[in-house]
Design an enzyme around this catalytic site. Structure first.
Site, PDB file in Angstrom:
ATOM      1  N   ARG A  32       0.769  -1.200  -0.003  1.00  0.00           N
ATOM      2  CA  ARG A  32      -0.012  -0.100   0.013  1.00  0.00           C
ATOM      3  C   ARG A  32       0.716   1.248  -0.053  1.00  0.00           C
ATOM      4  NH1 ARG A  32      -2.706  -4.339   1.952  1.00  0.00           N
ATOM      5  NH2 ARG A  32      -4.927  -4.555   2.066  1.00  0.00           N
ATOM      6  N   GLY A 100      -1.376 -11.666  -4.573  1.00  0.00           N
ATOM      7  CA  GLY A 100      -2.766 -11.436  -4.815  1.00  0.00           C
ATOM      8  C   GLY A 100      -3.103 -10.035  -4.498  1.00  0.00           C
ATOM      9  N   ASP A 320      -3.856 -15.234   7.589  1.00  0.00           N
ATOM     10  CA  ASP A 320      -2.641 -15.932   6.992  1.00  0.00           C
ATOM     11  C   ASP A 320      -1.911 -16.667   7.785  1.00  0.00           C
ATOM     12  OD1 ASP A 320      -3.156 -14.498   4.685  1.00  0.00           O
ATOM     13  OD2 ASP A 320      -1.945 -12.594   5.494  1.00  0.00           O
TER      14      ASP A 320
HETATM   15  C1  S3P Z   1      -4.408  -9.039   2.292  1.00  0.00           C
HETATM   16  C2  S3P Z   1      -5.553  -9.511   2.650  1.00  0.00           C
HETATM   17  C3  S3P Z   1      -5.757 -10.957   2.935  1.00  0.00           C
HETATM   18  C4  S3P Z   1      -4.533 -11.664   3.209  1.00  0.00           C
HETATM   19  C5  S3P Z   1      -3.430 -11.598   2.239  1.00  0.00           C
HETATM   20  C6  S3P Z   1      -2.876  -9.736   2.402  1.00  0.00           C
HETATM   21  C7  S3P Z   1      -4.099  -7.608   2.310  1.00  0.00           C
HETATM   22  O1  S3P Z   1      -6.354 -11.346   1.820  1.00  0.00           O
HETATM   23  O2  S3P Z   1      -4.880 -12.965   2.904  1.00  0.00           O
HETATM   24  O3  S3P Z   1      -2.113 -11.966   2.678  1.00  0.00           O
HETATM   25  O4  S3P Z   1      -2.863  -7.145   2.122  1.00  0.00           O
HETATM   26  O5  S3P Z   1      -5.000  -6.966   1.950  1.00  0.00           O
HETATM   27  P1  S3P Z   1      -7.944 -11.288   1.361  1.00  0.00           P
HETATM   28  O6  S3P Z   1      -8.122 -10.298   1.227  1.00  0.00           O
HETATM   29  O7  S3P Z   1      -8.266 -12.326   0.388  1.00  0.00           O
HETATM   30  O8  S3P Z   1      -8.444 -12.117   2.755  1.00  0.00           O
END
Ligand code: S3P
Length: 438
Positions: A32, A100, A320
């Site tokens: 971020r 992700g 996590d």
């Molecule tokens: C994250 C949110 C989580 C987490 C990921 C990091 C983030 O995922 O599992 O490792 O930085 O916003 P989800 O939003 O899919 O729960």
């Protein structure tokens, strides 16, 4: 990454763990900080930036979009922000690697640009569901094309976005953040309501960069049409990386570890509560605030653990940390029951299936359920497990090896570098016995 450089490790039992472990910067905050600095006006200085593959991929994407980023030293970045409308198109795909968070947040950010972009990822990311962001972004007027809701994502530029009120079907900080980032470019108000509060770093950081936003646990609202002003960011140490050492010290007799200045945002520390319910001895000292985030030193000592029925309300706050919790449960006396954690099936791997297969290979009694597992504590045997390129699973089985009856070989560990570069050296420094295998 996974597949390209196959890396196998072995872990075995040790005497006890001792020392001071400084874990790297928080992955969520690092992503971020890079994105907001890039689209702010002026120069931002980031300290404690995670030098992991995931966060470096995000920085590389922003550099490809015309942002000048200096790296004067490890963990330090000087980002010359281009302003909300200053990004430039790239004719090459934007590679998010294994991340992700990178892909989903960038999808929101790029939906509001004047140009088209294509987001791609590695083998694991290419299997992860993206409709959870592309559907609500489409409701805001975005056009993001994909095949079957999977990456690559072709984000069409030049669309005019409008704010929406969106109730998230699953608790997800990534989806919330993608909508808020698109909301910066939208006409009117973007409002996100969550079924359970998730990490609020995007909201806090937008406020720190001067964007008017109202938020409270489970709710966030902002309007388009403002500006982000460059600011300095201090990234706290990542609780999710500390988690492996917390579990390790809990389960290895005679251990005591200190983990200084770890981020203690309550939306991240569910594992602390879970381990305490299991009988763990974890203290927090030197509580302070750094860059608007709660931090503190974690002091963890060995203690016998017992199984629990994990309260479901803790699940999003430790989303996590389940691979690490599974190992704690395997060592604990009695049964641990985990429910309400179906999201684990769409992480870097299907974390329920991957953990269950690995634990079974080590002789642990584990029953997989659609949204969790039932684990009966007992001895951990020697054997070989496959981390399936999932960083957190690889590190969790390194922890399991500490109390195993023989050597544990962990296959496909290269992606540990996505979130925790230097894990092997740091772990060995406090008493682990990790080696390259094969
Ligand atoms: C994250 C949110 C989580 C987490 C990921 C990091 C983030 O995922 O599992 O490792 O930085 O916003 P989800 O939003 O899919 O729960």
């Amino acid at each position: 990454m996974s597949g390209a450089t196959r890396l196998d490790w072995s872990s075995r039992s040790v005497g006890s763990l001792q020392g001071n472990i400084v874990v790297p910067g928080d992955k969520s905050v690092s992503h971020r900080s890079m994105m907001l600095s890039a689209i702010a006006e002026g120069t931002s200085h980031i300290r404690g930036f995670l030098e992991g593959e995931d966060t470096r991929a995000t920085a590389a994407v922003l550099a490809q979009l015309g942002v000048s980023i200096e790296a004067p030293s490890a963990g330090e970045r000087i980002v010359h922000g281009v302003g909300l409308h200053g990004l430039r198109s790239s004719d090459k795909p934007l590679d998010c690697g294994n991340a992700g968070t990178g892909m989903r947040l960038l999808a929101g950010l790029l939906a509001g640009q004047r140009f088209d972009s294509t987001l791609i990822g590695d083998e694991s990311l290419s299997k992860r569901p993206m409709r959870r962001v592309t559907d609500p972004l489409a409701k805001m007027g975005a056009q993001i094309d994909s095949q079957d809701g999977l990456p690559p994502l072709h984000v069409r530029g030049g669309r005019s976005l409008h704010g929406i009120r969106y109730e998230l079907p699953v608790a997800s900080a990534q989806v919330k953040s993608a909508l808020l980032l698109a909301g910066l470019y939208a006409q009117g108000a973007t409002e996100v309501i969550e079924p359970h509060p998730t990490r609020d770093y995007t909201e806090r950081m937008l406020a720190a960069f001067g964007w008017p936003i109202t938020f409270s646990p489970g709710h966030a609202k902002l309007e388009g049409g403002h500006r982000l002003r460059a600011t300095d960011v201090v990234v706290p140490a990542d609780f999710s990386s500390a988690a492996f050492f917390l579990v390790a010290a809990c389960i290895v007799p005679g251990s005591e570890l200190r983990l200084p200045a770890v981020g203690l945002n309550p939306r991240r520390t569910g594992l602390l509560e879970a381990l305490r319910l299991m009988g763990a001895d974890i203290r927090i000292e030197n509580r302070a605030e750094s860059g608007g985030e709660a931090i503190g030193d974690l002091i963890v000592r060995h203690a016998p653990l017992h199984g629990i029925e994990l309260p479901q309300m803790l699940v999003p706050d430790m989303i996590d940390e389940f691979p690490a919790l599974f190992i704690a449960a395997a060592v604990a006396k009695g049964r641990t029951v985990i429910r309400g954690a179906a999201e684990l099936r769409v992480k870097e791997s299907d974390r329920i299936a991957t953990m269950a297969a690995g634990m079974r290979a080590l002789g642990v009694q584990i029953e997989e359920t659609p949204d969790g597992a039932i684990i009966d504590g007992g001895p951990i045997g020697a054997g070989a497990v496959d981390a399936h390129g999932d960083h957190r699973i690889a590190m969790s089985f390194c922890v399991a090896g500490l109390v195993a009856k023989g050597e544990v070989t962990i296959r496909d560990c290269a992606n540990v570098a996505t979130s925790f570069p230097g894990f092997l050296e740091l772990a060995n420094g406090c008493g682990f016995a990790l080696k390259l295998a094969g």
